[in-house]
Design a protein around this motif. Structure first.
Motif, mmCIF file in Angstrom:
data_model
loop_
_atom_site.group_PDB
_atom_site.id
_atom_site.type_symbol
_atom_site.label_atom_id
_atom_site.label_comp_id
_atom_site.label_asym_id
_atom_site.label_seq_id
_atom_site.Cartn_x
_atom_site.Cartn_y
_atom_site.Cartn_z
ATOM 1 N N THR A 5 -6.456 21.512 -10.930
ATOM 2 C CA THR A 5 -6.249 20.130 -11.582
ATOM 3 C C THR A 5 -7.590 19.289 -11.777
ATOM 4 O OG1 THR A 5 -4.276 20.466 -10.389
ATOM 5 C CG2 THR A 5 -4.781 18.081 -11.229
ATOM 6 N N ILE A 6 -7.623 18.739 -12.960
ATOM 7 C CA ILE A 6 -8.865 17.676 -13.150
ATOM 8 C C ILE A 6 -8.157 16.043 -13.224
ATOM 9 C CG2 ILE A 6 -10.367 16.805 -14.747
ATOM 10 C CD1 ILE A 6 -10.847 19.592 -15.618
ATOM 11 N N LYS A 7 -8.437 15.519 -12.153
ATOM 12 C CA LYS A 7 -7.798 14.198 -12.073
ATOM 13 C C LYS A 7 -8.649 13.103 -12.564
ATOM 14 C CE LYS A 7 -5.605 11.024 -8.833
ATOM 15 N NZ LYS A 7 -5.175 10.965 -7.340
ATOM 16 N N HIS A 66 -4.886 15.810 -15.481
ATOM 17 C CA HIS A 66 -3.995 14.500 -15.120
ATOM 18 C C HIS A 66 -4.395 13.386 -15.420
ATOM 19 C CE1 HIS A 66 -0.996 17.119 -12.087
ATOM 20 N NE2 HIS A 66 -1.101 17.626 -13.275
ATOM 21 N N PHE A 68 -4.267 9.483 -14.654
ATOM 22 C CA PHE A 68 -3.342 8.468 -14.133
ATOM 23 C C PHE A 68 -3.943 6.860 -14.435
ATOM 24 C CE2 PHE A 68 -2.957 12.085 -11.230
ATOM 25 C CZ PHE A 68 -2.091 11.978 -10.735
ATOM 26 N N TRP A 80 -4.862 0.800 -5.549
ATOM 27 C CA TRP A 80 -5.696 1.422 -6.527
ATOM 28 C C TRP A 80 -6.355 2.706 -5.520
ATOM 29 C CZ3 TRP A 80 -8.312 -3.998 -7.654
ATOM 30 C CH2 TRP A 80 -7.580 -4.637 -8.652
ATOM 31 N N LYS A 81 -6.624 2.380 -4.351
ATOM 32 C CA LYS A 81 -7.462 3.240 -3.637
ATOM 33 C C LYS A 81 -6.478 4.556 -3.609
ATOM 34 C CE LYS A 81 -10.241 2.070 -0.385
ATOM 35 N NZ LYS A 81 -10.757 1.571 1.011
ATOM 36 N N ILE A 82 -5.361 4.435 -3.345
ATOM 37 C CA ILE A 82 -4.496 5.674 -3.081
ATOM 38 C C ILE A 82 -4.325 6.487 -4.471
ATOM 39 C CG2 ILE A 82 -1.947 6.176 -2.637
ATOM 40 C CD1 ILE A 82 -1.719 3.471 -0.844
ATOM 41 N N ILE A 83 -4.010 5.875 -5.305
ATOM 42 C CA ILE A 83 -4.203 6.350 -6.541
ATOM 43 C C ILE A 83 -5.466 7.257 -6.824
ATOM 44 C CG2 ILE A 83 -3.748 6.378 -9.185
ATOM 45 C CD1 ILE A 83 -1.988 3.905 -8.340
ATOM 46 N N ARG A 85 -7.654 8.358 -4.867
ATOM 47 C CA ARG A 85 -8.257 9.292 -3.956
ATOM 48 C C ARG A 85 -8.097 10.873 -4.831
ATOM 49 N NH1 ARG A 85 -4.725 9.158 0.913
ATOM 50 N NH2 ARG A 85 -5.299 6.975 0.872
ATOM 51 N N GLY A 86 -9.315 11.325 -4.817
ATOM 52 C CA GLY A 86 -9.507 13.005 -5.167
ATOM 53 C C GLY A 86 -9.829 12.940 -6.771
ATOM 54 N N HIS A 88 -11.701 12.963 -10.158
ATOM 55 C CA HIS A 88 -13.027 13.769 -10.550
ATOM 56 C C HIS A 88 -13.752 12.714 -11.690
ATOM 57 C CE1 HIS A 88 -10.652 17.433 -9.718
ATOM 58 N NE2 HIS A 88 -11.686 17.754 -9.117
ATOM 59 N N GLU B 138 2.002 6.738 -0.944
ATOM 60 C CA GLU B 138 1.464 7.984 -0.760
ATOM 61 C C GLU B 138 2.312 8.999 -1.298
ATOM 62 O OE1 GLU B 138 -0.695 8.648 2.744
ATOM 63 O OE2 GLU B 138 -2.065 7.259 2.424
ATOM 64 N N VAL B 141 2.220 9.293 -5.092
ATOM 65 C CA VAL B 141 1.002 9.044 -5.990
ATOM 66 C C VAL B 141 0.005 10.270 -5.556
ATOM 67 C CG1 VAL B 141 -0.963 7.697 -6.218
ATOM 68 C CG2 VAL B 141 1.224 6.644 -6.257
ATOM 69 N N ILE B 142 -0.028 10.696 -4.442
ATOM 70 C CA ILE B 142 -1.074 11.432 -4.048
ATOM 71 C C ILE B 142 -0.961 12.766 -4.594
ATOM 72 C CG2 ILE B 142 -2.053 13.035 -1.888
ATOM 73 C CD1 ILE B 142 -2.827 10.115 -1.976
ATOM 74 N N GLU B 143 -2.082 13.125 -5.172
ATOM 75 C CA GLU B 143 -2.208 14.599 -5.821
ATOM 76 C C GLU B 143 -3.243 15.617 -4.733
ATOM 77 O OE1 GLU B 143 -1.865 16.739 -8.745
ATOM 78 O OE2 GLU B 143 -0.042 14.968 -8.827
ATOM 79 N N ILE B 145 -5.476 18.346 -4.301
ATOM 80 C CA ILE B 145 -6.437 18.906 -5.239
ATOM 81 C C ILE B 145 -7.512 19.435 -4.278
ATOM 82 C CG2 ILE B 145 -8.472 18.795 -6.873
ATOM 83 C CD1 ILE B 145 -6.850 15.955 -7.848
ATOM 84 N N ILE B 149 -13.205 22.607 -9.145
ATOM 85 C CA ILE B 149 -13.660 22.488 -10.583
ATOM 86 C C ILE B 149 -14.985 22.528 -10.927
ATOM 87 C CG2 ILE B 149 -13.616 20.696 -12.619
ATOM 88 C CD1 ILE B 149 -10.666 21.330 -11.327
#
Lengths: 184, 167
Positions: A5-7, A66, A68, A80-83, A85-86, A88, B138, B141-143, B145, B149
């Motif tokens: 998954t590319i976020k 993905h 967002f 903001w930080k929650i969304i 997170r992780g 790329h 959380e 929204v949390i993905e 990963i 990649i």
């Protein structure tokens, strides 16, 4: 087979054009945007992003992108930080129709720079088709964008422009990954 | 989905309004922040605050750095309560059991004790709301990963986009 998954996060203040950007992309690319999102009427604008816009694009059987969209209003800033997170990489969209609008983006841009200092990103100056649009060097100066970060003109309603910005961000992410693999 | 988030934020705001109503002649503004100091909601007392006051128009986001600074410069351990005197009022900041902060700006030092009692009265309710807010956010929204990649993956995405649309 594990699915990769590319976020990618689409950030920017209220009214910058994030939702429009994702919508325009979905007209050209096979992006599924039917994942539940919530809209509501706030501050006189017909609809605004309360939770997040979400788009999903399947590239290969084992590779999904993905997108967002982050709610731009300050009162949702705790998310903001929650969304993010992780992620790329992120695209930071600003409404460049006036200097005031660009200045309004400074707080959110600083938030991302402080919290995700090494994450690849591109700044997109939206509404460059407006006669009063602020030029790119001025936007760089107002937002104090690092010299290595690209600031690109954007017309979020224009498919070609939106695609070009997305591809540029992906190229930045690719360069970053190559650099990281060299350092290992 | 996020009607839950909206509902919790509304409840946090109602609590802030109730705090003002407990002492409307003293409390100028109430801010509720998450544990990183980001303002979730703030309510100003329109009777005591001038609408053009820029400080109140833009909620501050300095709490985490203030707390960090105090802890690193003063040998006092964790900070749970801060009192600061300014020219235009007094800031009382209280930690909500590491879930966030409540900050009020009051008129005079005579009411510091009373306001502290009021804040403590609301701590449990706000703690519950902030915990709920965090878990709902959380959850939604949390993905996760966990597959790496590679540059080749990104290259494939770029080629895919170019194949779908003539750039």
């Amino acid at each position: 087979m594990p699915i990769k998954t590319i976020k990618i996060v689409i950030a920017g203040p209220y009214g910058a054009g994030k939702t429009t950007f994702v919508k325009t992309l979905s007209e050209v690319l096979p992006i599924e945007t039917d994942v539940p999102i919530m809209k509501s009427s706030i501050d006189g604008k017909k609809s605004t992003t309360v939770a997040f816009d979400y788009g999903r694009m399947k590239v290969r059987e084992d590779l999904v992108v993905h997108l967002f969209g982050i709610p731009g209003q300050e009162r949702f800033s705790f998310m903001w930080k929650i969304i993010a997170r992780g992620m790329h990489g992120y695209l930071f969209i600003v409404d460049s129709s006036s200097e005031e609008r660009v200045k309004e983006a400074l707080g959110m841009y600083n938030f991302f720079r402080e919290n995700f200092p090494s994450t690849p990103h591109v700044v997109a100056a939206n509404k460059q088709d407006v006669p009063t649009a602020v030029d790119i060097p001025t936007i760089k100066s107002i937002l104090k964008v690092p010299y290595e970060v690209k600031v690109m003109p954007l017309i979020a309603t224009n498919r070609r422009s939106a695609l070009f910005v997305l591809v540029t961000l992906l190229e930045e992410i690719r360069s970053y990954l190559i650099e990281m693999s060299r350092l290992r | 989905m996020n009607s839950d988030i909206q509902r919790i934020i509304n409840e946090v705001r109602s609590s802030a309004e109730e705090i003002i109503s407990e002492s409307p002649d003293q409390i100028r503004a109430v801010y509720i922040m998450d544990r990183e100091g980001t303002v979730i909601t703030y309510v100003t007392n329109t009777i005591l605050i001038n609408a053009g006051n820029t400080f109140f128009a833009a909620p501050p986001r300095f709490i985490s750095s203030l707390k960090g600074g105090l802890v690193s410069t003063l040998p006092i351990g964790d900070v749970n309560y801060i009192l600061m005197q300014g020219v235009d009022g007094i800031i009382q900041l209280m930690n909500i059991r590491d879930a966030g902060y409540i900050m009020v700006i009051i008129n005079s030092e005579a009411s510091i004790g009373l306001i502290r009692i009021i804040l403590e009265k609301y701590t449990d309710r706000l703690y519950d709301l902030l915990r709920k807010l965090l878990s709902v956010s959380e959850e939604e929204v949390i993905e996760v990963i966990n597959v790496e990649i590679t540059p080749k993956d990104i290259e494939d995405v770029i080629n895919f986009i170019k194949s779908k649309a003539v750039m």
